[in-house]
Design an enzyme around this catalytic site. Sequence first.
Site, short mmCIF file in Angstrom:
data_model
loop_
_atom_site.label_atom_id
_atom_site.label_comp_id
_atom_site.label_asym_id
_atom_site.label_seq_id
_atom_site.Cartn_x
_atom_site.Cartn_y
_atom_site.Cartn_z
NE ARG A 52 43.19 53.49 22.03
CZ ARG A 52 43.65 52.25 21.87
NH1 ARG A 52 43.94 51.81 20.66
NH2 ARG A 52 43.80 51.45 22.92
CD GLU B 17 37.73 52.71 17.49
OE1 GLU B 17 38.53 53.03 16.58
OE2 GLU B 17 37.96 51.83 18.33
CG HIS C 129 40.40 49.13 17.45
ND1 HIS C 129 40.20 50.27 18.18
CD2 HIS C 129 41.58 48.62 17.91
CE1 HIS C 129 41.19 50.43 19.04
NE2 HIS C 129 42.04 49.44 18.89
P1 NAI Z 1 54.35 52.07 23.59
O1 NAI Z 1 53.94 52.68 24.88
O2 NAI Z 1 55.35 50.97 23.58
O3 NAI Z 1 54.91 53.21 22.61
C1 NAI Z 1 54.31 54.46 22.47
C2 NAI Z 1 55.41 55.43 22.02
O4 NAI Z 1 54.79 56.67 21.73
C3 NAI Z 1 56.48 55.68 23.10
O5 NAI Z 1 57.77 55.52 22.56
C4 NAI Z 1 56.23 57.13 23.52
O6 NAI Z 1 57.41 57.81 23.90
C5 NAI Z 1 55.65 57.69 22.21
N1 NAI Z 1 54.96 58.96 22.39
C6 NAI Z 1 54.35 59.45 23.51
N2 NAI Z 1 53.87 60.67 23.26
C7 NAI Z 1 54.17 60.96 21.97
C8 NAI Z 1 53.98 62.09 21.14
N3 NAI Z 1 53.37 63.19 21.61
N4 NAI Z 1 54.43 62.04 19.87
C9 NAI Z 1 55.05 60.93 19.40
N5 NAI Z 1 55.29 59.84 20.14
C10 NAI Z 1 54.85 59.86 21.42
O7 NAI Z 1 53.01 51.62 22.88
P2 NAI Z 1 52.83 50.50 21.75
O8 NAI Z 1 52.66 49.16 22.37
O9 NAI Z 1 53.90 50.69 20.74
O10 NAI Z 1 51.42 50.90 21.12
C11 NAI Z 1 51.27 52.12 20.38
C12 NAI Z 1 49.82 52.48 20.30
O11 NAI Z 1 49.14 51.51 19.50
C13 NAI Z 1 49.07 52.44 21.65
O12 NAI Z 1 49.11 53.70 22.25
C14 NAI Z 1 47.67 52.06 21.28
O13 NAI Z 1 46.89 53.24 21.21
C15 NAI Z 1 47.79 51.45 19.89
N6 NAI Z 1 47.35 50.07 19.80
C16 NAI Z 1 46.40 49.74 18.87
C17 NAI Z 1 45.99 48.45 18.70
C18 NAI Z 1 45.00 48.06 17.65
O14 NAI Z 1 44.45 46.96 17.68
N7 NAI Z 1 44.74 48.91 16.67
C19 NAI Z 1 46.51 47.38 19.58
C20 NAI Z 1 47.54 47.82 20.50
C21 NAI Z 1 47.92 49.13 20.61
#
Ligand code: NAI
Length: 334
Positions: free
Chosen positions: A232, A261, A293
């Site tokens: 993000r 964005e 994105h």
């Molecule tokens: P997820 O929920 O599986 O993993 C997120 C991880 O971040 C978890 O392990 C959590 O413990 C960790 N986390 C939480 N707070 C944190 C902090 N303060 N510092 C470090 N780590 C922390 O999510 P997933 O599926 O891996 O997606 C990650 C991110 O990717 C999403 O939050 C979303 O914003 C983004 N995303 C972007 C897309 C795009 O098209 N650019 C598409 C899908 C997701």
Amino acid sequence: MEKIAFFDTKSYDRTYFDELAPKAGLELTYFENRLTARSAVLAEGCGAVCAFVNDELGEETLTALAERGVRAVALRCAGYNNVDLAAAERLGIRVFRVPAYSPSSVAEHALALLLTLTRKTHRAFTRTRERNFSLEGLVGVNLEGRTVGVVGTGRVGLKFAQMVRALGTRVIAFDPEPKWGAGIEYVRLDELIRRADVISLHCPLTPQTYHMLSRSAFHQTRPGVIIINTSRGALIDSEALLDNVKSGKVGAAGLDVYEEEADVFYEDVSSKVMRDDTLNLLLSQPNVLVTSHQAFLTDEALRAIAETTVGSLRGFFDGERVENEVGARDTQTV
Ligand code: NAI
């Protein structure tokens, strides 16, 4: 048929939803408008809306939706930082998302940004099309032997860590909930920021992670650090990033997301004046690569998004317990 107002529609959304929704008894009305407090009126007569990352689902919009009889919001994305979950709960609006549609699609895009920047293939592409076969200015760096810092080792971060490890990098990671046993060296965030040659962000946007890469964080990074953000935009203070790109402290940045964005990403604004000078200046640098994105944008991911979203909405209308529901108790959003 249950009626759904579908906001911020693109042609590729329709390809997948048109195939699945009618079979599930859902009648979708597509709007190109983003969902805002003003455009919420378009949902009149619909039991649910389907929304995306840059739709505005604050209290005002949710109230306008509730007044028109909307009882559910199906986000066709993983992140839900754009929804006021407490307001939704108060108004009796249920919120669903697609937590994991294809972690590989996002991780592979992060890797594509990284390899493009380290080998400057984005510049080679434009040069050779102009029959400029000079190699001046195209000297790259190997990733092998470098330290990659992965912030957030959830579904996407873990995949990305596996991919870059296969390139011979040393992976260090920070996550408040470490995945012990995944063979990853966890360190504190400040240590990661100081040690990493590459920092790749894979955590959600929350009040704790807002401007995680701040001006003071950039003071701590290694000279020439490469920043990759597919998570993000507001995880990075964009003005601080720009200043550090200009000073050479940041060697390269690959950004699939950007703080401001919402008004430009997903749109063709090529014939308009763009007022965001931070974005203008970032785009003008040879070592900054911005994509709009699009990390999620693969055939596999779009199909999975449509299947999960249609499944959640059908389950909701049938009164079933729906997996993938988010509520006010979930991560606080900004
Ligand atoms: P997820 O929920 O599986 O993993 C997120 C991880 O971040 C978890 O392990 C959590 O413990 C960790 N986390 C939480 N707070 C944190 C902090 N303060 N510092 C470090 N780590 C922390 O999510 P997933 O599926 O891996 O997606 C990650 C991110 O990717 C999403 O939050 C979303 O914003 C983004 N995303 C972007 C897309 C795009 O098209 N650019 C598409 C899908 C997701």
